[in-house]
Design an enzyme around this catalytic site. Structure first.
Site, PDB file in Angstrom:
ATOM      1  N   GLY A  79      91.485  77.987 108.036  1.00  0.00           N
ATOM      2  CA  GLY A  79      92.699  77.299 108.448  1.00  0.00           C
ATOM      3  C   GLY A  79      92.580  76.889 109.902  1.00  0.00           C
ATOM      4  N   ALA A 120      81.472  74.052 113.698  1.00  0.00           N
ATOM      5  CA  ALA A 120      81.222  74.094 115.139  1.00  0.00           C
ATOM      6  C   ALA A 120      81.705  75.411 115.736  1.00  0.00           C
ATOM      7  CB  ALA A 120      81.918  72.921 115.820  1.00  0.00           C
ATOM      8  N   TYR A 150      85.625  84.196 111.596  1.00  0.00           N
ATOM      9  CA  TYR A 150      85.240  82.961 110.899  1.00  0.00           C
ATOM     10  C   TYR A 150      83.870  82.439 111.369  1.00  0.00           C
ATOM     11  CZ  TYR A 150      85.760  78.013 109.481  1.00  0.00           C
ATOM     12  OH  TYR A 150      85.570  76.766 108.952  1.00  0.00           O
ATOM     13  N   GLU A 192      97.103  74.295 108.385  1.00  0.00           N
ATOM     14  CA  GLU A 192      96.744  72.938 108.798  1.00  0.00           C
ATOM     15  C   GLU A 192      96.038  72.944 110.153  1.00  0.00           C
ATOM     16  OE1 GLU A 192      99.640  74.299 108.690  1.00  0.00           O
ATOM     17  OE2 GLU A 192     100.955  73.669 110.320  1.00  0.00           O
ATOM     18  N   LYS A 193      95.216  71.893 110.372  1.00  0.00           N
ATOM     19  CA  LYS A 193      94.524  71.721 111.652  1.00  0.00           C
ATOM     20  C   LYS A 193      95.343  70.806 112.556  1.00  0.00           C
ATOM     21  CE  LYS A 193      90.438  73.538 110.535  1.00  0.00           C
ATOM     22  NZ  LYS A 193      89.351  72.681 110.887  1.00  0.00           N
ATOM     23  N   GLN A 219      92.990  71.072 126.497  1.00  0.00           N
ATOM     24  CA  GLN A 219      91.794  71.446 125.741  1.00  0.00           C
ATOM     25  C   GLN A 219      91.287  70.211 124.982  1.00  0.00           C
ATOM     26  OE1 GLN A 219      94.937  72.417 125.153  1.00  0.00           O
ATOM     27  NE2 GLN A 219      95.305  73.165 123.101  1.00  0.00           N
ATOM     28  N   THR A 220      89.981  70.103 124.839  1.00  0.00           N
ATOM     29  CA  THR A 220      89.402  68.889 124.242  1.00  0.00           C
ATOM     30  C   THR A 220      88.646  69.199 122.948  1.00  0.00           C
ATOM     31  OG1 THR A 220      87.466  69.221 125.651  1.00  0.00           O
ATOM     32  CG2 THR A 220      89.118  67.625 126.418  1.00  0.00           C
ATOM     33  N   ARG A 221      88.624  68.195 122.066  1.00  0.00           N
ATOM     34  CA  ARG A 221      87.905  68.270 120.798  1.00  0.00           C
ATOM     35  C   ARG A 221      87.422  66.865 120.426  1.00  0.00           C
ATOM     36  NH1 ARG A 221      88.934  72.712 122.021  1.00  0.00           N
ATOM     37  NH2 ARG A 221      89.730  74.444 120.799  1.00  0.00           N
TER      38      ARG A 221
END
Ligand code: NAD
Length: 338
Positions: A79, A120, A150, A192-193, A219-221
């Site tokens: 999740g 990742a 995880y 949910e993401k 924060q970055t993605r």
């Protein structure tokens, strides 16, 4: 028995698995889907769909029976960041049971190729302390310091895939996804993401409302649209790439930036309230796609704005069907890319 390639997709009732089954069927494959549940938003496209708990050995043998040549192993207890930081023991135990049994059952039943969906989250936290993070290369995973629970399980199963290839000749493939998003995914309830959660929050908000973001929003993605993800999976399965492979985009965006894009698409002016007590995961994470380009001659190409528009419209429609929308959003369905 048909001469079409026989393929098993586990986790076929989930987000990526359901999209993958549709794609494989379109390609003319015979597909068995297995999951604890049916797909939530539309019927499965699989030739056969079985409800099986893959933590159990007998069920893994049943899932891989009957001349299955390829396994896409997507089933996992997973999740968003809130979920995976709350249930470390359950997630590790559930997933290691699924994966050890699925690998061995695949060997016993003569499966030729086994693709494991890693994440990742295997990358060390000490390399992800800056929002302006250096994109992560596959070899950065060791020395290890992955996401507790995880991420450690994913890394352990990656190793197990390597051992099955070396000791038993099972052709294993390992993909490390970086944040996959798109329609037909969970958008509510805690699993949910971030893209789906933000689309839901924007759809439920009125102009001028406050929208809550977990952490300080800096924060970055990077994010990959689900159609690209499925294309990459099919290419990886057909490739000779035996090493773990990043699959994501390398466009870095802050969480605040993601919200801005979505609220812009929806035509809403919203205020952000940052909740610093909520988990926000690593500070920055990006995908180095050098190996991906070398191995597959391809990388994900859907622009973030296009993918988010389709995703937002779908979530808005679902909320509308459930009678939860405060008002109709600015975007109309006819504007959605096909
Ligand atoms: P999802 O939660 O939508 O799908 C996973 C499916 O596995 C669910 O339908 C669930 O019911 C099923 N499952 C869980 N336990 C099971 C069991 N014991 N037996 C049978 N089925 C079981 O997740 P997804 O986003 O489709 O992810 C698919 C895979 O990709 C997972 O392995 C996940 O860890 C990996 N992944 C996804 C992302 C992402 O951004 N979506 C990122 C990194 C890795």
């Amino acid at each position: 028995m048909t001469s079409r390639p026989r393929i098993l997709v586990t986790g076929a009732g989930g987000f990526i698995g359901h999209h993958l089954v549709r794609r494989l069927r379109k390609d003319g494959c015979w597909v068995r889907g297995v999951d604890l549940k049916h797909p939530e938003f539309e019927p499965a496209a699989a030739d056969e769909f079985e409800i099986l708990d893959l933590r159990k050995w007998d069920n893994c043998l049943e899932a891989t029976r009957g001349g299955v040549a390829q396994v896409y192993s997507l089933a996992a207890d997973m999740g968003g960041i809130g979920y995976i930081t709350s249930y470390l023991a359950d997630i590790f135990r559930n997933n290691i049971l699924i994966n050890t049994h699925m690998l061995e059952a695949s060997r016993v039943n003569g499966v030729r190729r086994f693709l494991f969906s890693s994440s990742a989250c295997v990358y060390p936290s000490f390399l992800q302390k800056s929002a302006d993070v250096t994109p992560l290369k596959e070899d950065d995973a060791i020395p290890a310091d992955p996401e507790p629970g995880y991420g450690w399980e994913k890394l352990a199963t990656e190793e197990l895939c390597r051992y099955y290839r070396k000791d038993h000749g099972l052709e294993t493939r390992v993909v490390r996804f970086h944040n996959v998003y798109g329609p037909l995914g969970t958008y509510d309830g805690g699993k949910e993401k971030s893209p789906a959660a933000l689309c839901r929050k924007v759809a439920l908000a009125q102009n001028g409302d406050e929208v809550e973001i977990w952490g300080d929003g800096k924060q970055t993605r990077s994010y990959m649209y689900v159609d690209d993800c499925v294309e990459g999976l099919v290419r990886l399965m057909a490739s000779e790439c035996h090493e773990p492979l990043n699959m994501g985009t390398d466009r870095l965006v802050t969480i605040d930036g993601l919200l801005e894009i979505i609220s812009g698409l929806a035509g809403k002016r919203l205020h952000i309230a940052h909740d610093l007590k909520k988990p926000q995961g690593v500070r920055g994470r990006n995908s180095d796609n050098t190996r991906l380009r070398e191995q597959l001659g391809w990388e994900p190409g859907t622009p973030l704005e296009d993918g988010l528009r389709t995703t937002y419209l779908w979530i808005e429609k679902e909320l509308g069907k459930a009678g939860r929308l405060p008002q109709r959003g600015k975007l109309q369905e006819k504007d959605a890319p096909v």
